[in-house]
Design a protein around this motif. Structure first.
Motif, mmCIF file in Angstrom:
data_model
loop_
_atom_site.group_PDB
_atom_site.id
_atom_site.type_symbol
_atom_site.label_atom_id
_atom_site.label_comp_id
_atom_site.label_asym_id
_atom_site.label_seq_id
_atom_site.Cartn_x
_atom_site.Cartn_y
_atom_site.Cartn_z
ATOM 1 N N ALA A 89 24.453 57.188 41.499
ATOM 2 C CA ALA A 89 23.941 56.190 40.549
ATOM 3 C C ALA A 89 24.988 55.809 39.505
ATOM 4 O O ALA A 89 24.723 55.757 38.310
ATOM 5 N N VAL A 90 26.199 55.541 39.967
ATOM 6 C CA VAL A 90 27.308 55.120 39.100
ATOM 7 C C VAL A 90 27.848 53.799 39.629
ATOM 8 O O VAL A 90 28.104 53.666 40.835
ATOM 9 N N CYS A 91 28.018 52.823 38.746
ATOM 10 C CA CYS A 91 28.648 51.575 39.145
ATOM 11 C C CYS A 91 29.532 51.068 38.003
ATOM 12 O O CYS A 91 29.414 51.540 36.872
ATOM 13 N N SER A 141 18.941 43.368 38.895
ATOM 14 C CA SER A 141 19.414 42.161 39.565
ATOM 15 C C SER A 141 20.140 42.563 40.842
ATOM 16 O O SER A 141 20.556 43.714 41.019
ATOM 17 N N ARG A 142 20.297 41.601 41.735
ATOM 18 C CA ARG A 142 20.961 41.892 43.015
ATOM 19 C C ARG A 142 22.383 42.415 42.826
ATOM 20 O O ARG A 142 22.798 43.357 43.518
ATOM 21 N N PRO A 143 23.195 41.842 41.904
ATOM 22 C CA PRO A 143 24.546 42.383 41.734
ATOM 23 C C PRO A 143 24.569 43.850 41.316
ATOM 24 O O PRO A 143 25.425 44.613 41.785
ATOM 25 N N VAL A 144 23.649 44.253 40.448
ATOM 26 C CA VAL A 144 23.606 45.654 40.024
ATOM 27 C C VAL A 144 23.145 46.534 41.173
ATOM 28 O O VAL A 144 23.705 47.620 41.411
ATOM 29 N N GLU A 145 22.128 46.098 41.901
ATOM 30 C CA GLU A 145 21.681 46.850 43.074
ATOM 31 C C GLU A 145 22.831 47.033 44.065
ATOM 32 O O GLU A 145 23.047 48.129 44.603
ATOM 33 N N LEU A 156 25.461 49.558 42.779
ATOM 34 C CA LEU A 156 25.014 50.948 42.881
ATOM 35 C C LEU A 156 25.024 51.436 44.321
ATOM 36 O O LEU A 156 25.317 52.611 44.589
ATOM 37 N N ALA A 157 24.727 50.544 45.245
ATOM 38 C CA ALA A 157 24.623 50.945 46.649
ATOM 39 C C ALA A 157 25.969 50.964 47.375
ATOM 40 O O ALA A 157 26.133 51.709 48.348
ATOM 41 N N ALA A 158 26.917 50.162 46.906
ATOM 42 C CA ALA A 158 28.188 50.034 47.614
ATOM 43 C C ALA A 158 29.029 51.302 47.479
ATOM 44 O O ALA A 158 29.068 51.925 46.416
#
Length: 254
Positions: free
Chosen positions: A186-188, A224-228, A231-233
């Motif tokens: 959970a780090v971005c 938002s999609r960019p934050v999701e 976090l997932a990338a």
């Protein structure tokens, strides 16, 4: 003739930026910047000015949810080596939030040296999230990193940094995020291309990103999609996510 005792310096929380007289269900603690070394007391007005606008925006966004935001007023202007005064004051502020509001989630939002304080104090049991904006971090030996990351386990962490920052090297926040990501998914981290330390050219986009993150981590609203995606990338993609021009304009108003 007796000497007067030197008064003990104490950190304090600024007035509430948010609901008064209503139930608080989430707290943002705003950590201003500071100096690497200084025993002087910060100017309350100057220190608060750097984060108050952000605090007001977050308080407005979270008013219906019961968000209270406070600026943390440090005892000293400097980090001061192993004393880590700013991080200790951030930990005190989290304790104070618990004393005032009970068992509610706390998000530490720091800029510059306050970003370093937020990351360092992120292990406090009341803290569930950390937002570090252009965090000042010390130069480090690649073999022996100086900044810990184990305390960030179990927290949601967002770092935002301008690629042209000449005060705090953005590569250092990337390295820290890379180390933290190894044990905490959970780090971005978002990069603001061609912007400097103050992130003045993309101020609105950074504020919108902060609002999106805080409303998600404190109240469970959808990111938002960019934050999701960030976090997932996997690294390094999720740690070098570009902050798009106009971010926030098309987000669903909460």
């Amino acid at each position: 003739m007796s000497q007067q005792a030197t008064p003990v310096r104490r950190a304090r929380l600024g007035r509430t930026l948010g609901p008064e007289g209503t139930a608080v269900s989430g707290v943002v603690l705003l950590l201003p910047g500071g100096d690497e070394v200084s025993s002087r007391r910060p100017s309350p007005l100057l220190a608060a000015a750097s984060v108050r606008a952000m605090g007001r925006r977050l308080a407005r966004a979270g008013r219906e949810e019961g968000l209270a935001a406070h600026v943390v007023h440090y005892r000293y202007r400097g980090w001061n080596g192993t004393e880590a005064h700013l991080a200790r004051d951030a930990e005190w502020a989290a304790d104070e939030a618990v004393r005032r509001y009970g068992d509610v989630p706390v998000c530490l939002v720091g800029t510059d040296m306050g970003g370093r304080a937020a990351l360092r104090a992120g292990g406090h049991e009341a803290v569930n999230s950390v937002l570090a904006i252009a965090p000042w971090l010390p130069d480090e030996d690649m073999a022996v990193p100086s900044e810990p990351v184990k305390q960030l386990a179990g927290r949601q962490v967002l770092i935002v940094h301008g690629t042209n920052d000449e005060r705090s090297d953005p590569e250092l926040s990337f390295r820290l995020a890379s180390r933290a990501k190894k044990t905490n998914r959970a780090v971005c981290r978002f990069e603001v291309h061609s912007d400097g330390h103050g992130l003045r050219h993309y101020r609105e986009e950074v504020a919108a990103l902060a609002e999106d993150f805080v409303m998600g981590v404190l109240f469970g609203q959808s990111f938002s999609r960019p934050v999701e995606d960030a976090l997932a990338a996997p690294p390094p993609l999720g740690l070098r996510m570009p902050l798009a021009v106009g971010f926030g304009k098309s987000l669903r108003r909460r």
